[in-house]
Scaffold this active site. Structure first.
Site, PDB file in Angstrom:
ATOM      1  CG  ASP A  38      -1.854  -1.164   1.266  1.00  8.04           C
ATOM      2  OD1 ASP A  38      -2.153  -1.702   0.182  1.00  8.04           O
ATOM      3  OD2 ASP A  38      -2.294  -1.545   2.367  1.00  8.04           O
TER       4      ASP A  38
HETATM    5  N1  URA Z   1      -1.163  -5.987   3.885  1.00  3.36           N
HETATM    6  C1  URA Z   1      -1.699  -4.754   3.871  1.00  3.36           C
HETATM    7  O1  URA Z   1      -2.760  -4.517   4.428  1.00  3.36           O
HETATM    8  N2  URA Z   1      -1.013  -3.793   3.211  1.00  3.36           N
HETATM    9  C2  URA Z   1       0.186  -3.983   2.618  1.00  3.36           C
HETATM   10  O2  URA Z   1       0.771  -3.047   2.067  1.00  3.36           O
HETATM   11  C3  URA Z   1       0.723  -5.283   2.662  1.00  3.36           C
HETATM   12  C4  URA Z   1       0.024  -6.273   3.298  1.00  3.36           C
END
Ligand code: URA
Length: 250
Positions: free
Chosen positions: A117
């Site tokens: 993310d």
């Molecule tokens: N899980 C999440 O919620 N976000 C990420 O960036 C990676 C794994």
């Protein structure tokens, strides 16, 4: 391989641009992998042994890699998309040749292996080898990924146990479970997952009544993010690193 072809394959521009760089005396080649000063080569068609070749282009040192395998310390506020909507793409952090490597096989240039993310930091792998992407992303291979989670609410043993036992997320009735889960501090959870569903860590923590305030990936397989790789920096993966993530390049 011809020197102009080496430069082209490494992302230094079109074949014509690469030939021009060589003819203008801007390319120096190390005659020996370990010793000796680099030599200016002006014959674009000069034959060189590509594997292990070290050279400089306009003073920038480079080493030939048939496929690019990289690690990046992803900083917060970057998107893993080629067409980002709000934040700069992680690809802007790579050197220009890495962004311009010609397409080989089905993979369109250097790509992130899975996505983090925009607000997640930490270890991200990139490559233009389709087999590597497939291997790392395949749920069959269960490559463990370790996340350091900062939680909003204090952790308790019940939450940890639920994550280990499995929680049901909204897109699949089959429970997802942590391969390992440990409360390192009151608000610090170390969570190991072997799959990579959308927002998986955030959704798993929400499912046990907590909330992710900060997320950092510290390890993939047995490859840990090196302490001296600052946010925004990248480096090549060596053979031992590839092995640490369970990949043997052939
Ligand atoms: N899980 C999440 O919620 N976000 C990420 O960036 C990676 C794994």
């Amino acid at each position: 391989m011809q020197l102009q072809e080496v430069l082209y394959s490494q992302g230094f521009g079109t074949r014509r641009v690469c030939a021009g760089l060589i003819q203008q005396g801007r390319v120096q080649v190390y005659p020996d992998a370990s010793t000796g000063d680099p030599v200016t080569v002006t014959d674009a068609a000069a034959e060189v042994v590509a594997p292990g070749l070290r050279f400089t282009v306009q003073g920038v040192p480079w080493e030939y890699h048939e496929f690019a395998y990289l690690m990046l310390h992803k900083p917060a506020g970057t998107e893993c998309s080629q067409m980002p909507s709000t934040y700069p793409a992680i690809y802007t952090l790579l050197s220009a040749p890495l962004r311009q490597r010609p397409q080989k096989g089905p993979v369109q240039g250097v790509q992130a292996v899975g996505r983090l993310d925009q607000d997640t930091t930490g270890l991200l792998l990139l490559t233009d080898d389709g087999k590597f992407i497939h291997r790392l992303n395949s749920p069959r291979h269960h490559v463990p990924k370790v996340y350091e989670v900062t939680t909003k609410h204090a952790l308790d043993a019940r939450q940890v146990q639920k994550l280990l036992d499995g929680v049901v997320l909204d897109d699949d009735p089959k429970p997802v479970l942590a391969a390992a889960c440990e409360a390192v501090a009151e608000h610090h959870l170390r969570l190991t997952l072997t799959e990579g569903k959308y927002h998986q860590v955030k959704r798993m923590l929400a499912a046990v009544g907590n909330r992710v305030e900060g997320l950092h990936r510290s390890q993939i397989g047995s490859l840990a993010l090196p302490a001296d790789l600052a946010p925004g920096q990248w480096r090549w993966l060596g053979a031992a690193d590839l092995e640490a993530v369970g990949y043997r390049a052939t």
